[in-house]
Scaffold this motif. Structure first.
Motif, PDB file in Angstrom:
ATOM      1  N   ILE A 248       0.841  -1.200   0.000  1.00  0.00           N
ATOM      2  CA  ILE A 248       0.000   0.000   0.000  1.00  0.00           C
ATOM      3  C   ILE A 248       0.873   1.246   0.000  1.00  0.00           C
ATOM      4  O   ILE A 248       0.634   2.192  -0.761  1.00  0.00           O
ATOM      5  N   ILE A 249       1.898   1.259   0.842  1.00  0.00           N
ATOM      6  CA  ILE A 249       2.722   2.451   1.014  1.00  0.00           C
ATOM      7  C   ILE A 249       3.663   2.671  -0.166  1.00  0.00           C
ATOM      8  O   ILE A 249       3.835   3.803  -0.631  1.00  0.00           O
ATOM      9  N   ILE A 250       4.250   1.597  -0.677  1.00  0.00           N
ATOM     10  CA  ILE A 250       5.315   1.720  -1.671  1.00  0.00           C
ATOM     11  C   ILE A 250       4.852   1.473  -3.104  1.00  0.00           C
ATOM     12  O   ILE A 250       5.326   2.112  -4.043  1.00  0.00           O
ATOM     13  N   SER A 251       3.925   0.544  -3.292  1.00  0.00           N
ATOM     14  CA  SER A 251       3.584   0.128  -4.659  1.00  0.00           C
ATOM     15  C   SER A 251       2.477   0.971  -5.271  1.00  0.00           C
ATOM     16  O   SER A 251       2.650   1.560  -6.347  1.00  0.00           O
ATOM     17  N   GLU A 252       1.347   1.011  -4.605  1.00  0.00           N
ATOM     18  CA  GLU A 252       0.203   1.713  -5.203  1.00  0.00           C
ATOM     19  C   GLU A 252      -0.776   2.145  -4.125  1.00  0.00           C
ATOM     20  O   GLU A 252      -1.135   1.367  -3.247  1.00  0.00           O
ATOM     21  N   ASN A 253      -1.207   3.387  -4.203  1.00  0.00           N
ATOM     22  CA  ASN A 253      -2.229   3.934  -3.309  1.00  0.00           C
ATOM     23  C   ASN A 253      -2.838   5.158  -3.966  1.00  0.00           C
ATOM     24  O   ASN A 253      -2.264   5.719  -4.908  1.00  0.00           O
ATOM     25  N   PRO A 254      -4.001   5.598  -3.515  1.00  0.00           N
ATOM     26  CA  PRO A 254      -4.654   6.748  -4.149  1.00  0.00           C
ATOM     27  C   PRO A 254      -3.815   8.025  -4.134  1.00  0.00           C
ATOM     28  O   PRO A 254      -3.898   8.834  -5.063  1.00  0.00           O
ATOM     29  N   VAL A 255      -3.031   8.206  -3.102  1.00  0.00           N
ATOM     30  CA  VAL A 255      -2.209   9.418  -3.011  1.00  0.00           C
ATOM     31  C   VAL A 255      -1.139   9.415  -4.101  1.00  0.00           C
ATOM     32  O   VAL A 255      -0.986  10.385  -4.854  1.00  0.00           O
ATOM     33  N   LEU A 256      -0.408   8.324  -4.191  1.00  0.00           N
ATOM     34  CA  LEU A 256       0.640   8.215  -5.203  1.00  0.00           C
ATOM     35  C   LEU A 256       0.045   8.284  -6.602  1.00  0.00           C
ATOM     36  O   LEU A 256       0.579   8.962  -7.499  1.00  0.00           O
ATOM     37  N   ASN A 257      -1.078   7.616  -6.800  1.00  0.00           N
ATOM     38  CA  ASN A 257      -1.731   7.628  -8.116  1.00  0.00           C
ATOM     39  C   ASN A 257      -2.185   9.026  -8.501  1.00  0.00           C
ATOM     40  O   ASN A 257      -2.082   9.426  -9.669  1.00  0.00           O
ATOM     41  N   ALA A 258      -2.694   9.778  -7.529  1.00  0.00           N
ATOM     42  CA  ALA A 258      -3.176  11.136  -7.813  1.00  0.00           C
ATOM     43  C   ALA A 258      -2.019  12.040  -8.232  1.00  0.00           C
ATOM     44  O   ALA A 258      -2.139  12.827  -9.187  1.00  0.00           O
ATOM     45  N   PHE A 259      -0.907  11.948  -7.546  1.00  0.00           N
ATOM     46  CA  PHE A 259       0.248  12.763  -7.934  1.00  0.00           C
ATOM     47  C   PHE A 259       0.726  12.385  -9.331  1.00  0.00           C
ATOM     48  O   PHE A 259       1.030  13.262 -10.161  1.00  0.00           O
ATOM     49  N   PHE A 268      10.976   8.440  -3.428  1.00  0.00           N
ATOM     50  CA  PHE A 268      10.962   7.841  -2.093  1.00  0.00           C
ATOM     51  C   PHE A 268      12.377   7.872  -1.535  1.00  0.00           C
ATOM     52  O   PHE A 268      13.295   7.272  -2.100  1.00  0.00           O
ATOM     53  N   LEU A 269      12.552   8.574  -0.418  1.00  0.00           N
ATOM     54  CA  LEU A 269      13.849   8.672   0.244  1.00  0.00           C
ATOM     55  C   LEU A 269      13.679   8.182   1.674  1.00  0.00           C
ATOM     56  O   LEU A 269      12.748   8.607   2.376  1.00  0.00           O
ATOM     57  N   SER A 270      14.563   7.321   2.111  1.00  0.00           N
ATOM     58  CA  SER A 270      14.424   6.780   3.465  1.00  0.00           C
ATOM     59  C   SER A 270      15.778   6.461   4.072  1.00  0.00           C
ATOM     60  O   SER A 270      16.730   6.134   3.370  1.00  0.00           O
ATOM     61  N   GLU A 271      15.837   6.574   5.404  1.00  0.00           N
ATOM     62  CA  GLU A 271      17.042   6.187   6.129  1.00  0.00           C
ATOM     63  C   GLU A 271      17.098   4.686   6.392  1.00  0.00           C
ATOM     64  O   GLU A 271      18.080   4.181   6.914  1.00  0.00           O
ATOM     65  N   THR A 272      16.025   3.982   6.050  1.00  0.00           N
ATOM     66  CA  THR A 272      15.959   2.554   6.338  1.00  0.00           C
ATOM     67  C   THR A 272      15.228   1.837   5.215  1.00  0.00           C
ATOM     68  O   THR A 272      14.391   2.419   4.523  1.00  0.00           O
ATOM     69  N   TYR A 273      15.534   0.545   5.043  1.00  0.00           N
ATOM     70  CA  TYR A 273      14.817  -0.243   4.041  1.00  0.00           C
ATOM     71  C   TYR A 273      13.594  -0.937   4.651  1.00  0.00           C
ATOM     72  O   TYR A 273      13.080  -1.908   4.089  1.00  0.00           O
ATOM     73  N   TYR A 274      13.105  -0.435   5.776  1.00  0.00           N
ATOM     74  CA  TYR A 274      11.978  -1.045   6.486  1.00  0.00           C
ATOM     75  C   TYR A 274      10.762  -1.258   5.582  1.00  0.00           C
ATOM     76  O   TYR A 274      10.142  -2.319   5.595  1.00  0.00           O
ATOM     77  N   PHE A 275      10.420  -0.253   4.774  1.00  0.00           N
ATOM     78  CA  PHE A 275       9.273  -0.373   3.878  1.00  0.00           C
ATOM     79  C   PHE A 275       9.549  -1.302   2.698  1.00  0.00           C
ATOM     80  O   PHE A 275       8.625  -1.701   1.992  1.00  0.00           O
ATOM     81  N   LEU A 276      10.811  -1.640   2.466  1.00  0.00           N
ATOM     82  CA  LEU A 276      11.197  -2.406   1.280  1.00  0.00           C
ATOM     83  C   LEU A 276      11.549  -3.849   1.597  1.00  0.00           C
ATOM     84  O   LEU A 276      11.949  -4.599   0.712  1.00  0.00           O
ATOM     85  N   ASN A 277      11.422  -4.256   2.873  1.00  0.00           N
ATOM     86  CA  ASN A 277      11.898  -5.566   3.315  1.00  0.00           C
ATOM     87  C   ASN A 277      11.376  -6.730   2.473  1.00  0.00           C
ATOM     88  O   ASN A 277      12.106  -7.666   2.177  1.00  0.00           O
ATOM     89  N   ASN A 278      10.105  -6.695   2.112  1.00  0.00           N
ATOM     90  CA  ASN A 278       9.540  -7.821   1.355  1.00  0.00           C
ATOM     91  C   ASN A 278       9.521  -7.553  -0.149  1.00  0.00           C
ATOM     92  O   ASN A 278       8.816  -8.216  -0.896  1.00  0.00           O
ATOM     93  N   ARG A 279      10.315  -6.551  -0.548  1.00  0.00           N
ATOM     94  CA  ARG A 279      10.478  -6.222  -1.963  1.00  0.00           C
ATOM     95  C   ARG A 279       9.154  -5.958  -2.685  1.00  0.00           C
ATOM     96  O   ARG A 279       8.858  -6.566  -3.720  1.00  0.00           O
ATOM     97  N   PRO A 280       8.343  -5.039  -2.181  1.00  0.00           N
ATOM     98  CA  PRO A 280       7.130  -4.678  -2.915  1.00  0.00           C
ATOM     99  C   PRO A 280       7.499  -3.997  -4.229  1.00  0.00           C
ATOM    100  O   PRO A 280       8.582  -3.397  -4.345  1.00  0.00           O
ATOM    101  N   LYS A 281       6.639  -4.068  -5.200  1.00  0.00           N
ATOM    102  CA  LYS A 281       6.887  -3.388  -6.468  1.00  0.00           C
ATOM    103  C   LYS A 281       7.069  -1.895  -6.202  1.00  0.00           C
ATOM    104  O   LYS A 281       6.273  -1.281  -5.495  1.00  0.00           O
ATOM    105  N   MET A 282       8.136  -1.322  -6.737  1.00  0.00           N
ATOM    106  CA  MET A 282       8.412   0.086  -6.501  1.00  0.00           C
ATOM    107  C   MET A 282       7.474   0.960  -7.327  1.00  0.00           C
ATOM    108  O   MET A 282       7.534   0.986  -8.554  1.00  0.00           O
ATOM    109  N   GLY A 283       6.599   1.677  -6.629  1.00  0.00           N
ATOM    110  CA  GLY A 283       5.631   2.529  -7.301  1.00  0.00           C
ATOM    111  C   GLY A 283       6.131   3.947  -7.535  1.00  0.00           C
ATOM    112  O   GLY A 283       5.538   4.696  -8.314  1.00  0.00           O
ATOM    113  N   TYR A 284       7.218   4.313  -6.861  1.00  0.00           N
ATOM    114  CA  TYR A 284       7.787   5.642  -7.044  1.00  0.00           C
ATOM    115  C   TYR A 284       8.733   5.632  -8.244  1.00  0.00           C
ATOM    116  O   TYR A 284       9.345   4.610  -8.559  1.00  0.00           O
ATOM    117  N   ASP A 285       8.854   6.774  -8.877  1.00  0.00           N
ATOM    118  CA  ASP A 285       9.752   6.863 -10.034  1.00  0.00           C
ATOM    119  C   ASP A 285      11.210   6.740  -9.628  1.00  0.00           C
ATOM    120  O   ASP A 285      12.034   6.258 -10.403  1.00  0.00           O
TER     121      ASP A 285
END
Length: 493
Positions: A248-259, A268-285
């Motif tokens: 939901i957070i990384i791959s696809e959501n209404p907020v990301l789609n609207a932008f 997507f910039l982060s100090e940790t790979y916490y959101f990426l641990n299970n390798r979700p499809k990257m929805g950010y450019d």
């Protein structure tokens, strides 16, 4: 068939290798499915922990037939099988190298090989039986995932098709566990923060002092914020999260789609790979952390990754379209999660305050860099949850409390916004919880106030497992009052 297998003299090096890795892999999946459900994980685990041992066993078995190794041949497969089985199991339970455990595994495997080598086939049968149990457990999990209903995601209007009239660059900066400025003055925190607050005032940020989060954890809070809907933790007291939160957070959501639909380049910039641990499809450019840096097995958050340098690089790129940045900052974070890791409420508070100073310094540098390059930026500083300061560890929050100070420590959250040209919309008074922030932001960008008609309840929810009947409870109502009310699934959904 089983009797023939046990009684014949034939050796099965490939089967011994497969059986050594199969159950540990299934064991890990049965307990960490959400962290390892990508096809990349499946290929990695199959290759490294099942096929590679099988190949190694075959090679060592053939080498053991050489004259020089002939006296030790009967010990090779028994040792390799038990050592590999226990070592892989240890790896899944304790990711870091545990030398004492490895030495113990070596000794046990060596003793088995010397004294019980004749029972190797029985051990293989036991490992395969355990694997069957593992297959049954994993199958149940997969069935639950396939039958999961995500109707909570459905929007009540056409906000996913919103059309922006204003297109400033938008920077969503999220410091983890940062309570509101007013809560910093409470007894639990009692920390001066004047320098940073003054900096924000002089750079035309507006702070929303009574802001509070809807959910107590990072994944639960962000999945609700980006979906602009309530999920009530899926009423899952074991996970206390929501299904497919990282997707939901990384791959696809209404907020990301609207932008994206409004022509924004997304980062997507982060100090940790916490959101990426299970390798979700990257929805950010663009992402500051490539998947090559994300380990397949990990405990914790990993080494801190830079966000300031990637921000500078992205701000200076040649892309001319408007930009949306989601910048996740690790600090100040919450206190330790378990009794065993906690050093007590007083020490946890001191550590939190030190991290607060570091968080302030980083955010100050980010803001200076942004406003230097982009004076009319829309910058949102919004934390995901509180710091839990005042408790010994976050798990204490799972027990019912009537202490308002504790509830504030869990749910009080910072929201501070830099509005372009300092033009603050009159309906910004509706900014009370994360679930409605992007809906209100899209109202501002589109100039269409119809989207305010479907604001979600500005309420805070928690999973309680102690001190009361286990369930999901409302701790803060829509008016900001601290309450105690159990939420039933049929009411919540």
């Amino acid at each position: 068939m089983l009797k023939n297998f046990l009684n014949n003299n034939k050796e099965y090096p490939v089967l011994a290798g497969i059986s050594a890795g199969l159950y540990p892999v299934l064991f890990y999946y049965s307990r960490n499915f959400d962290m390892s459900k990508s096809w990349e994980h499946l290929l990695y685990f199959t290759g490294v922990f099942i096929l590679l041992p099988a190949l190694a066993f075959l090679i060592f078995h053939r080498l053991s037939k050489l004259v020089i190794f002939k006296p030790y041949q009967k010990y090779v497969l028994p040792f390799l099988n038990l050592f590999t089985f226990l070592f892989i199991l240890k790896t899944f339970v304790f990711v870091p190298i545990e030398r004492k455990i490895i030495v113990g595994i070596f000794i046990v495997s060596l003793l088995f090989a010397i004294f019980l080598y004749r029972h190797l086939k029985k051990l293989i049968v036991i490992e395969l039986l355990l694997a069957l149990i593992g297959i049954f457990s994993v199958s149940q999990i997969i069935f639950q995932k396939l039958t999961y209903s995500d109707t909570w995601k459905q929007q009540p209007d056409d906000i996913e098709n919103v059309v922006f009239k204003k297109k400033p660059n938008v920077y969503f900066i999220q410091p983890d566990g940062y309570v509101s400025f007013s809560t910093l003055n409470d007894d639990f925190y009692n920390v001066g923060n004047n320098a940073f607050e003054t900096f924000l005032e002089t750079t035309n940020f507006k702070t929303y002092p009574d802001f509070h989060t809807n959910y107590k954890s990072t994944l639960a809070s962000n999945s609700s914020a980006f979906m602009m809907k309530h999920h009530y933790y899926d009423f899952n007291l074991d996970k206390q999260e929501v299904e497919n939160a990282r997707e939901i957070i990384i791959s696809e959501n209404p907020v990301l789609n609207a932008f994206k639909s409004n022509g924004y380049e997304t980062y997507f910039l982060s100090e940790t790979y916490y959101f990426l641990n299970n390798r979700p499809k990257m929805g950010y450019d663009h992402s500051s952390i490539p998947y090559g840096k994300v380990p397949f097995l990990n405990k914790g958050l990993g080494e801190v990754q830079p966000v300031l340098e990637p921000l500078k690089r992205y701000l200076s790129d040649s892309i001319q379209t408007p930009k949306f940045f989601f910048i996740q900052i690790l600090k100040p974070a919450h206190i330790n999660t378990t009794a065993g890791s906690s050093q007590g409420a007083a020490v946890e508070r001191e550590k939190w305050i030190e991290r607060l100073k570091e968080s302030n310094e980083l955010m100050k540098n980010l803001i200076i860099e942004i406003l230097d390059k982009d004076p009319q930026a829309l910058i949102i500083l919004m934390a995901d949850h509180g710091g839990f300061v005042g408790l010994n560890y976050t798990g204490e929050g799972d027990t019912k409390t009537e202490n308002i100070a504790i509830k504030k420590s869990i749910f009080s959250t910072n929201l501070t916004i830099h509005w372009p040209k300092n033009e603050v919309p009159e309906y910004d008074s509706k900014l009370k919880t994360p679930v409605n922030v992007f809906r209100i932001l899209f109202t501002y960008l589109s100039g269409n106030e119809k989207y305010l008609q479907n604001l979600q309840a500005d309420e805070s929810y928690i999973c309680l497992t102690g001190g009361t009947e286990p369930g999901v409870y409302k701790y803060v109502d829509g008016s900001g009052n601290y309450v105690f009310e159990k939420i039933e699934p049929e009411k919540g959904k």
